[in-house]
Design a protein around this motif. Structure first.
Motif, PDB file in Angstrom:
ATOM      1  N   UNK A 442       0.837  -1.198   0.000  1.00  9.64           N
ATOM      2  CA  UNK A 442       0.000   0.000   0.000  1.00  9.64           C
ATOM      3  C   UNK A 442       0.881   1.260   0.000  1.00  9.64           C
ATOM      4  N   UNK A 443       1.962   1.218   0.805  1.00  5.97           N
ATOM      5  CA  UNK A 443       2.876   2.364   0.883  1.00  5.97           C
ATOM      6  C   UNK A 443       3.503   2.642  -0.481  1.00  5.97           C
ATOM      7  N   UNK A 444       3.931   1.572  -1.138  1.00  3.54           N
ATOM      8  CA  UNK A 444       4.575   1.714  -2.454  1.00  3.54           C
ATOM      9  C   UNK A 444       3.591   2.307  -3.474  1.00  3.54           C
ATOM     10  N   UNK A 445       2.347   1.785  -3.459  1.00  6.38           N
ATOM     11  CA  UNK A 445       1.327   2.277  -4.396  1.00  6.38           C
ATOM     12  C   UNK A 445       1.064   3.766  -4.178  1.00  6.38           C
ATOM     13  N   UNK A 446       0.886   4.156  -2.902  1.00  5.76           N
ATOM     14  CA  UNK A 446       0.607   5.558  -2.582  1.00  5.76           C
ATOM     15  C   UNK A 446       1.751   6.471  -2.993  1.00  5.76           C
ATOM     16  N   UNK A 447       2.977   6.044  -2.704  1.00  8.47           N
ATOM     17  CA  UNK A 447       4.168   6.847  -3.044  1.00  8.47           C
ATOM     18  C   UNK A 447       4.283   7.011  -4.555  1.00  8.47           C
ATOM     19  N   UNK A 448       4.034   5.903  -5.282  1.00  5.48           N
ATOM     20  CA  UNK A 448       4.142   5.984  -6.753  1.00  5.48           C
ATOM     21  C   UNK A 448       3.074   6.914  -7.339  1.00  5.48           C
ATOM     22  N   UNK A 449       1.846   6.903  -6.782  1.00  7.79           N
ATOM     23  CA  UNK A 449       0.786   7.784  -7.266  1.00  7.79           C
ATOM     24  C   UNK A 449       1.209   9.258  -7.114  1.00  7.79           C
TER      25      UNK A 449
END
Length: 1099
Positions: A442-449
């Motif tokens: 979830x952290x990776x997805x949010x950071x990439x967005x």
């Protein structure tokens, strides 16, 4: 300070070991209580008459010489006493060790308290240990477990039975002579209290406080333990039950401990009203039936009735209005909780996000369910109310009426709650195992967005109608870095920061008018969603599972769950898919094992396995009992199918008129058969849906359960059919736990005996012995047939054993053979006792034997005036030969039967399993050849003592009939004086009763004085086989001398015919050689060949 339970903390480890042992002792007492030999209860008149003189209570210790003198005066009693000792010493030793361990437990606890007082443990006193959380728990448990042990012993092993077992152990073991034996102390502690667990039995005065004070315990220690239990929440259970109305359930285990410990200080119960009021207000304001240990229930109304202060304090709880209030509250709970739980259990309702958003609500639902189930199960339990007590009956009736008690609805709620718990636990365990991986994703997805949005506002990445904005580009890049910097390990800081980030993303959307661009809004919404998921995920904590485990405790129902068995079975019969829900209930019940195993596990005790196996085994046995309804229902349906096929459905002939086709179709009956067959398949499907389950430490495989259940039902029905079918004219000890054939899962059922036999095999065996009795039949060896002595009609023949083989199978026939084998052993043992205690004690008989011995020496010579010498010796001992003949004939008769059975088994084995027969014969010959070679050259190999090969192969050989019963050694024997001369006189005493017939061989002269030749020869042969071969040589030498002496006398008196006694003696030698398969030289060594030649002319 060192952790109290650390391995290097001697003070903590010492008390932990004591408490661990206490739990193991209780498990052993509960295990042994199922194996009390029934004979120690002396309930039956037959047992009282038979064993009354050898089983004594503690009155034995007042005059042991008197009791032992009574035994010594009667040889029969001595034999019975010895047999009883052999049968029971093993189980008595086990009981004694359990009793001894109870005494050792309290001695060790007192020693530990003394060590604390004397300062053996540096910087530790009773006060400091009680200040430590673990120390406080362990000291309270130590006293509580001792009380539970004493109560369990009195409840499960009656006082009279204990005393009889202890006296029997004292008499049969070396305990009386052992200097370090503490037998006296154990007897003082466990002497009968007068208590009886039977309903309606009066409670003894000052019970159980006088029982608890038999071994003194420090009053200070008792007072401090009770003080801690009164005031503290020693297990911190209240945190799992935040609602105040659940407090008594939260403190239920502590309340049970306090109940037991109060009996060590009865003055509180009797006179200290303020303390008792405090205890009742805190622990028993809304309950009066408690579980003290693994489902052992106690009703405080009855238990505290003799104590004034306790009884007064409890009156407020038992007030009619309070009882009504509690019962009504749980009635309403039941109505609201059932639909709530059923809604949660609907397919697809419990999803991950719903669980994470509603953890407190779900836990509250589980708490309410378990509290309601606990109160209703305990307060409606039959075992908690004495039906003879009017006050208890009234309270019970009020509870049942006001709570609108319906056991089926309560059971349904228990099933649903167990299923909900099981589902939530499984999902939570999975979420916990995936927690970090999901959080990082979830952290990776949010950071990439955020990075992508930053690139959009840079103007480099094309996105419809988005102008370049360097401020937003920098801001989004910073947010991306902030998300990236969140640390999983520091969950508190990460959670706080995540909330701030979500707030910032909401604000940026509002202040910079980004709502107009849907794609940017979508990116922001997705990022907020991922951040929300991160907060949810980081809140998945193991504490929730621990709370569910505490709340879901079902140890109080360990015994009372049995009252719901019929409801469970009925629900399975209606719908076999119910088994899957029951699986969750059984697993919930298995959590009760945590209570006794916790301390044993903490100390790494070797008792862990045995205690786990005992409780797991008890639970698995209960699971089997519940699920046995499936095989029972299957067999009921099968019985209906068999009835329809045999009695209702007519067999369709090969040729049939079409007009009669409708008559033969019998559609109704055939439909019924199809329906019943379908029902059977549905039942088997139901049990297989259960899946392999670990119950405690025992893996339960549903396929194995089904197979065992079917076998159990089959054994029950076949045994019943044989029990009812094999009943003959009724005029004509291994214990279950020791038997290799008896099983707890598939038991051989016991039926009330209809004669002296315990089972149908015994009845069958005794019936065969009755119809082939040598007193009324004559056995013709060449025909393998028995004929009636008077009518000369055939009674039975070897065909009988073919019939038994076809009806009972190989195992049945082999079982019959084993039983005959044991009967032979018993006859021979009784016979040797008779020789030693009767014949050899008869001075007249011994004088005759001595005189005869003088007359026949040397055996190689000839006895002068032979007829007179022999006849005189036989005439002087007439009383001996009747009982002697009876035993020899019985043994011979059973040997004939064993031979016939061996022939039948061998015949069927060669036909049905020729490869097995050939393999067994070959391995038998090989083993015998190797053993013979070893005795000729001891350096060659030989099976060692611990090698079971010879024992195991013997069982196979006997089952295949590859053995000779006549070569068996049935008993071990000692040297007996006059034994050859005794047997010689016996055989010549019988010869005048017999005559030789060309057609039939040796037959009896008069049917009024019957002697059957073949049983006589085989019986004597078997008897001689049990002794050293030199006795046989001496016996044969005496017969040879008899033949020579009588023939010499006939020659000198010029009597031309060979006397009938000589013919009989020579026939005996001929048959002896034939049956033992020895060389003819054995007989010819004692009788000249010319006598044999003349003898053959007569034949």
């Amino acid at each position: 300070m060192v952790d109290f339970l650390a391995e290097n903390n001697l003070c903590g480890q010492a008390i932990l070991r004591i408490v661990s042992r206490g739990n193991a002792i209780i498990a052993e007492l509960l295990r042994l209580s199922d194996f009390i030999p029934a004979v120690f209860r002396l309930k039956d008149k037959s047992d009282q008459q038979k064993y009354g003189d050898i089983i004594c209570d503690f009155s034995y210790f007042k005059g042991p010489e008197y009791y032992e003198g009574k035994l010594e005066a009667k040889p029969d009693l001595q034999d019975l006493d010895e047999e009883f000792r052999e049968n029971n010493i093993e189980i008595l030793s086990r009981f004694y060790l359990a009793f001894e361990s109870v005494h050792k437990y309290i001695v060790d606890l007192n020693r530990y308290l003394d060590d604390l007082h004397e300062g053996v443990y540096i910087q530790q006193t009773l006060e400091t240990v009680l200040l430590n959380e673990d120390g406080k728990q362990l000291l309270c448990e130590a006293l509580y477990l001792y009380g539970v042990m004493l109560l369990v012993i009195d409840q499960k092993i009656e006082g009279d039975v204990r005393e009889r077992m202890l006296v029997s152990y004292y008499r049969y073991s070396a305990a009386r002579s052992s200097a370090d034996s503490n037998m006296d102390d154990i007897c003082k502690l466990l002497r009968s209290t007068g208590f009886s667990s039977q309903p309606g039995a009066r409670r003894p005065a000052n019970y159980p406080e006088s029982y608890f004070h038999r071994v003194p315990i420090s009053a200070t220690f008792i007072s401090m333990v009770i003080g801690r239990l009164r005031s503290d929440d020693i297990y911190n259970q209240v945190s799992a039950y935040p609602l105040p109305e659940h407090r008594s359930t939260a403190l239920a285990n502590q309340a049970a401990m306090l109940y037991v410990c109060l009996f060590f200080s009865p003055s509180i119960l009797q006179t200290q009203q303020a303390k008792m009021r405090e205890i009742v207000d805190k622990y028993f304001p809304d309950n009066w039936v408690i579980s003290i240990y693994m489902g052992i229930t106690v009703n405080l109304v009855e238990a505290w009735d003799p104590y004034k202060a306790a009884k007064t304090a409890l009156n407020y709880t038992l007030d009619s209005a309070n009882v009504k209030e509690q019962a009504t509250r749980y009635a309403i709970s039941m109505e609201t909780l059932r639909p709530q739980v059923q809604q949660l259990l609907k397919e697809g309702f419990l999803r991950e996000e719903i669980i994470l958003d509603n953890i407190p609500k779900l836990l509250n639902c589980l708490r309410d369910c378990n509290v309601a189930i606990r109160w209703l199960m305990l307060h409606s339990a039959e075992s908690a109310y004495d039906p003879n007590n009017k006050k208890l009956r009234q309270i019970k009736d009020q509870v049942l009426n006001d709570s609108k008690y319906n056991p089926k609805i309560l059971f349904q709620l228990l099933l649903d709650a167990a299923q909900l718990e099981f589902t939530l636990k499984e999902m939570f365990k999975q979420m916990l195992s995936e927690k970090q991986i999901k959080w990082e994703s979830y952290k990776k997805e949010g950071s990439e967005r955020m990075t992508e949005l930053a690139e959009v506002f840079s103007g480099v990445k094309p996105l419809t109608r988005v102008e370049k904005n360097e401020n937003l580009q920098a801001w989004f890049r910073e947010i991306s870095k902030q998300i990236e910097s969140l640390n999983y390990e520091d969950s508190t800081a990460a959670g706080r920061k995540t909330v701030q980030l979500i707030q910032a993303l909401v604000e940026v959307q509002e202040f910079h008018q980004l709502e107009s661009n849907l794609q940017v809004c979508q990116f922001l919404a997705d990022t907020r969603k991922f951040l929300h998921q991160m907060i949810r995920t980081i809140n998945i904590k193991e504490e929730v599972l621990i709370t569910m485990q505490i709340v879901g405790d079902l140890s109080y129902a360990w015994q009372i769950i049995d009252s719901f068995t019929s409801i469970m079975q009925e629900s399975i019969r209606v719908s076999s898919s119910m088994v899957t829900k029951l699986r969750a209930t059984f697993l919930k019940l298995a959590s009760a094992l945590d209570l006794p195993l916790l301390r044993i596990n903490q100390v790494n005790s070797a008792d862990l396995l045995s205690v786990s196996q005992f409780y797991s085994g008890e639970l698995v046995a209960y699971v089997r009992k519940v699920l046995q309804i499936i095989p029972e229902s299957m067999f009921t349906s099968l019985a209906k199918i068999i009835k329809l096929q045999i009695h209702d459905i007519i067999e369709v002939p090969t040729r049939l008129d079409k007009d009669k086709l409708k008559d033969y179709s019998q559609l109704g009956a055939r439909y019924e058969v199809a329906k019943l067959t379908h029902d059977i398949s549905i039942f088997t499907e139901g049990i297989l849906m259960m899946k392999t389950t670990l119950v405690g430490i025992i893996k339960v495989d549903p396929k194995q359960l089904l197979e065992d259940g079917i076998r159990k039902e089959l054994v029950k029905r076949v045994a019943y059919a044989l029990h009812k079918g094999l009943i003959f004219n009724p005029k004509a000890k291994i214990q279950d736990w020791q038997s290799v054939y008896q099983s707890t899962h598939i038991p051989i059922p016991k039926f009330p005996p209809v004669d002296e036999s315990a089972t149908f095999i015994g009845r069958l065996c005794r019936e065969i012995l009755r119809i082939t009795d040598p007193k009324v039949t004559c056995y013709i060896d060449q025909m393998n047939t028995w004929y009636d002595l008077k009518s000369h009609q055939e009674v039975t023949s070897k065909r009988l054993f073919s019939e038994i083989q076809s009806s009972l199978g190989t195992f049945g026939l082999n079982g019959l053979d084993r039983l005959l084998c044991f009967m032979i052993v018993k006859e021979l043992q009784n016979f040797l006792t008779m020789i030693q205690k009767t014949i050899l004690k008869d001075k007249g008989a011994v004088e005759v034997f001595k005189a005869m011995l003088g007359a026949v020496n040397p055996v190689q010579g000839i006895v002068g005036n032979a007829s007179k010498v022999y006849a005189s010796a036989v005439a002087k001992t007439p009383k001996i030969w009747g009982p002697y003949l009876e035993v020899i004939m019985k043994v011979g008769q059973m040997q004939i039967l064993r031979q016939q059975i061996a022939n039948e088994l061998n015949y069927s084995c060669k036909f049905d399993s020729k490869h097995l027969a050939a393999a067994l014969e070959n391995i038998n010959k090989s083993l015998l050849a190797d053993i013979e070679a070893h005795y000729q050259d001891p350096s060659l190999p030989y099976p060692k003592e611990d090698n079971t090969l010879l024992y195991e192969i013997t069982a196979y050989l006997e089952a295949a009939g590859i053995h000779n019963p006549l070569n068996k050694i049935y008993i071990t024997t000692k040297r007996l004086p006059f034994f050859p001369i005794l047997n010689f006189l016996f055989i010549i005493a019988q010869l005048p009763k017999l005559q030789y017939s060309r057609n039939q061989g040796m037959t009896c002269r008069k049917s009024t004085d019957p002697v059957d030749w073949t049983p006589l020869v085989l019986g004597l042969l078997t008897l001689l086989k049990q002794f050293h071969s030199r006795y046989t040589q001496q016996f044969l030498a005496l017969i040879g001398q008899f033949v020579r002496s009588i023939m010499e006398q006939c020659t000198s008196q010029k009597i031309p015919d060979m006397p009938s006694d000589v013919v009989g003696a020579l026939m005996f030698l001929e048959d002896y050689v034939k049956y033992t398969k020895l060389s003819r030289k054995v007989a010819e060594a004692h009788v000249p060949s010319f006598i044999f030649d003349e003898f053959r002319t007569i034949l």
